[in-house]
Design an enzyme around this catalytic site. Structure first.
Site, PDB file in Angstrom:
ATOM      1  N   GLY A   1      18.794  -4.126  19.924  1.00  8.47           N
ATOM      2  CA  GLY A   1      18.405  -4.916  18.893  1.00  8.47           C
ATOM      3  C   GLY A   1      18.387  -4.399  17.380  1.00  8.47           C
TER       4      GLY A   1
ATOM      5  NE  ARG B   1      20.814  -6.618  23.918  1.00  6.02           N
ATOM      6  CZ  ARG B   1      19.533  -5.938  23.384  1.00  6.02           C
ATOM      7  NH1 ARG B   1      19.439  -4.623  23.659  1.00  6.02           N
ATOM      8  NH2 ARG B   1      18.779  -6.314  22.570  1.00  6.02           N
TER       9      ARG B   1
ATOM     10  CG  ASP C   1      13.972   1.206  27.110  1.00  2.00           C
ATOM     11  OD1 ASP C   1      13.951   0.432  26.072  1.00  2.00           O
ATOM     12  OD2 ASP C   1      13.598   0.899  28.321  1.00  2.00           O
TER      13      ASP C   1
ATOM     14  CB  THR D   1      12.709  -1.395  19.435  1.00  2.41           C
ATOM     15  OG1 THR D   1      12.179  -2.992  19.802  1.00  2.41           O
ATOM     16  CG2 THR D   1      11.758  -0.569  19.867  1.00  2.41           C
TER      17      THR D   1
ATOM     18  CG  ASP E   1      10.091  -6.036  21.139  1.00  2.00           C
ATOM     19  OD1 ASP E   1       9.919  -6.863  20.548  1.00  2.00           O
ATOM     20  OD2 ASP E   1      11.235  -5.721  21.700  1.00  2.00           O
TER      21      ASP E   1
ATOM     22  CG  ASP F   1       9.229  -2.113  23.823  1.00  2.00           C
ATOM     23  OD1 ASP F   1       9.953  -1.165  23.067  1.00  2.00           O
ATOM     24  OD2 ASP F   1       9.562  -2.914  24.591  1.00  2.00           O
TER      25      ASP F   1
ATOM     26  NE  ARG G   1      12.159  -6.186  24.232  1.00  2.00           N
ATOM     27  CZ  ARG G   1      12.919  -5.065  24.208  1.00  2.00           C
ATOM     28  NH1 ARG G   1      13.976  -5.389  24.961  1.00  2.00           N
ATOM     29  NH2 ARG G   1      12.562  -3.941  23.685  1.00  2.00           N
TER      30      ARG G   1
END
Lengths: 324, 324, 324, 324
Positions: free
Chosen positions: A16, A77, A108, A131, A133, A135, A177
């Site tokens: 992303g 992707r 990741d 990202t 997120d 995360d 997410r």
């Protein structure tokens, strides 16, 4: 490989997109140029590596677009890179273009791809965590997270105007997410009445308890993370069970959180990590992700980078406190 | 009633809130004060009239919040006012508080309410068109429309960053109920590939034709109005029929479009219409909506105010042109 | 020249840049393409005409940058074009590139240049009014004005936060050269205590009267236009004469007002005027400026375009009212 | 004093206001309420302590204004508190209102005041670092710094639009008093050609060297800190000595950097430090400033808080690198 052989670095963005990626490209290129290294950018993530789709990068031009959201290299992707066949083509591309080292900005999954690639390619690979997120282990902030939170709160501030004008219940869904970082960082600071994140199962109970007593003499704002076992619709259905007469509205902020000019923090993070990535290459290291942990540059081996869902204890405590 | 008897004006906001309402309250109060008239604000629309829930307004305080979205008087839809019983109570409130004239900021439903009320109450009623949908006849702009469009385009600009980074198809739904004004004003100016509004049935065809040829070497942006026969999900399902493999995303901007600091135009519109409303009362008129038509103050009798769905010819022509 | 000979339009931006110029370039190019006309952009205003510095424009690319402030064609003031020698070179450029018509986006000086040029060149010239100052006759809005006002009010809103926290007197200077439009449109709507514009000599008196009574129990905000006989420093010095102990601060917003993403209104204005400019050429007209007057497309001959300093009566009345 | 006696906490904001102060007030009050402690806010900094000007604070109301810039308690610099006489009056106020502990949000001067006050008053004092200048030891970020930098870069991004349209040299002055933090954090990330801060004397030389070679085929952007030995005018005069023909513009961003809605980081920082301040009181501590150092809560005794001018080595290295 000795570092004095580094003449040409390749870079790409993968997974992303997130705000700050262009600032990182600027820093990588600038620092490389100062060290007499040229930089090429592969387009569309691993797809560009496979297809040999690359462009030369110049810091003079990148300097003008540090404020631009998204990534000028585009991202994608790549299913083909999951296959050995694809990775072999990527290797050919690197050889054909005399690429001495590779920097990837992504999540990741991106780093896992590099790890697989390292089995057939021994030039240095360095990763930058990008990202929204937040995360990824090994860094306090991922590139784009602060911008996403700022976009979220600016939009939730707007929703508060109308919520308070109508004394309505609003359920606002933010991204993340399986991680509650955006929800907690945006929900707490806008003064939400409840913040629901995947990490915290008991939240539903306290929300439902609060909403039961809710007299509709004021707005009531819920910020909730997206996710399979959470999300705005699920929360709304539970709330309506408890109190069917509520004047309730849902807004899912969606992809606006991915775009927009990066915040000051994300641009600076991009610059710091971009410079660090090149430095790390020059120090002869490989297969490491650069991050900022407790305000210091920190390296994490690709093998150890994990997806991190859990928000820290201080935040969980704040979440509980402000939900009271 | 002779105008020299106006000593006390009541004001309220009704229907959906929209940015600029507080600026209008400031202007009403300031101009009233200059004319030695005091102003009281009824809270929660017609509910406040019925319940006698009012607060004195001072321009000195309102001056500080011209930039605030929403309405400090709060707003609501009132079922009780639809009944004669409710209107009689509202009349009692007006008498008990010596209200000599009433200004309502709201939509066509609000003005219909005043018209019904005028059958039992003969003080002057004046309306100010306040709705983000821009769907009221007799004015080029309704209060809040320009702000909503600016919020929409700022968010769509962000979505473009990520759409272009991924070469994705994005369908963005904006507000407007049965009117396409927000969609057309936001979609055209962000450079959308297609803009779909309720007024234009054939749009689907041209969109589907374009999307069929779409090679996914670039982003493709659709801006669509909400509505029963339109909306993001419907468009998405039709697009997927044509081209099932597309990487397609939906974002519904939702209630963020209702809030936020009003734009310069909306604040100025609030000021112009607020002053005009008080002036119109002082001229002895009643049951009129004040608007700005072709840059001039324009009065429309409540009886003639209609909900206006149709965008004008110039915009329809632009829509067709830019869809090519 | 018959219109069916128009195969190639040249366009350039000149004078000060203003937000919305890129949206206008998009519309010009899109509408031209639909009519099988190609478009070339001259860089750096008249300099590009003289030097033959031009680039082909494609609507597909311009579509992506409607939100970009400034002008991608760059702009400049050209001394050489003031000389016949320079204009002769520009004529050669037009002939060498088979340019059939020319569209200029700029201010009154730009149009005067075209008028002089028309003495030696008979292809159609059409002008689009682009300046943040809103000081051109024949149009209600110039391209960039609404964006500049929005930038001004967003910044003044920020200053209000700190002014109110300290109960300070702030004097904020906005742009406008000899026109008070930006000052009045920003000052009124932010709730300034005084708005000073070049058009209104008596303002000083009322300001000084108000500031004399000022008890420093609140913020006091003055918005003033730049200009020789006005401006922040002059106002500050007069205020200090009256009340030397005031805690007074000056901020000059400066060139931030020229940049930034164009507002919704300016982007739509750019699109409307861009299409109108090409249409006007196709109708066989020349030496006209396209504008929007009272919501209608309006043509003004270059000879009649004048610099307009005077704000209209309604605004002057509002200015007086809100200064009370 | 044992912590179980804490029933009533006083809080005030002092020195320059900064975005995030209201979020901190929210957190202090919320956490206090959860612990059955009431909170009163003193208005206008130490002036409110001296004059007994205080208001009760409720988290329910503060929750609505976490996004508001400035400080709702107002702030001021107090000459009276510098005198023992003033501090004695403040002591009387605390006693008369049964204040058991005091939290101050401000800069190093504020904390010095508390230290002096502690000689005659032994209730716990806790400080929260609030200033846009980021010049306080013991914390990585001061409250308001991130917001100020974001405001700076948003405005500099706008200036870049016009600078690039004209190929002009722009010198933008940002705040920071004697600290270069805002300059370096904004200048680096907007892609400035030169960043000048008080900490770095040699910068002038490199700037002048670069500007000498400048061919005006592009924009040239300088970001400079305010300060006695630096600042936009001084830089401009030196640049003009080297190259008198440059088309050079100055913009001083000024007090806009102090206001505006706080960024996500500043709101969260306000919440974290607000909770930490109350916790620190409950732990029986006094005369400590709470900060976040390397992502951990950190206490610094008032005696050890110093004004910190020096930017860290990593930033200085980046500054040097990106100036090349």
């Amino acid at each position: 490989m000795s570092t004095n052989k580094i003449k040409h670095i390749g870079v790409f963005t993968s997974g992303g997109d997130s705000p700050g990626m262009n600032a990182a490209l600027y820093a990588i290129t600038k620092f490389a140029e100062v060290n007499d290294i040229k930089v090429s950018g592969f387009r569309k993530g691993y797809e560009g590596l496979i297809d040999g789709d690359l462009v030369p990068l110049k810091s003079h031009e990148l300097q003008k677009i540090t404020q631009k959201g998204g990534t000028i290299l585009k991202t994608a992707r790549s299913k083909r890179f999951l296959e050995l066949e694809g990775r072999k083509k990527a290797l050919q591309t690197l050889k054909a273009n005399n690429i001495d080292a590779l920097i990837a900005i992504g999540g990741d999954g991106t780093f896992k791809g590099l790890l697989a690639f390292s089995e057939i390619c021994d030039i240095p690979f360095i990763g930058i965590p990008g990202t929204i997120d937040n995360d990824i282990s090994g860094t306090d902030y991922t590139l784009g997270f602060d911008s996403a939170v700022n976009t979220a709160i600016e939009n939730i501030d707007k929703i508060k105007d109308t919520a308070e004008s109508h004394n309505r219940v609003f359920i606002v869904e933010v991204m993340g997410r399986d991680s509650g970082y955006i929800a907690i960082h945006s929900g707490l600071v806008v003064g939400a009445d409840a913040v629901l994140i995947p990490e915290s199962g008991k939240d539903f109970i306290y929300l439902l308890s609060k909403i039961k007593d809710y007299e509709s003499e004021d707005a009531f704002l819920v910020v909730v993370s997206e996710g399979d076992e959470i999300g705005a619709e699920l929360v709304a259905s539970k709330v309506k069970e408890i109190n069917p007469s509520l004047d309730l509205r849902i807004t899912k902020l969606g992809h606006v959180q991915r775009g927009g000019n990066p915040s000051a923090l994300d641009r600076m993070l991009g610059i710091r990590l971009g410079v660090a990535a090149v430095k790390t290459i020059l120090q002869g290291k490989k297969n490491e992700m650069v991050g900022i942990l407790n305000n210091q540059l920190h390296l994490t081996s690709f093998k150890e980078v994990v997806k991190q869902h859990q928000v820290n204890d201080e935040l969980m405590e704040l979440l509980e406190l402000f939900g009271k």
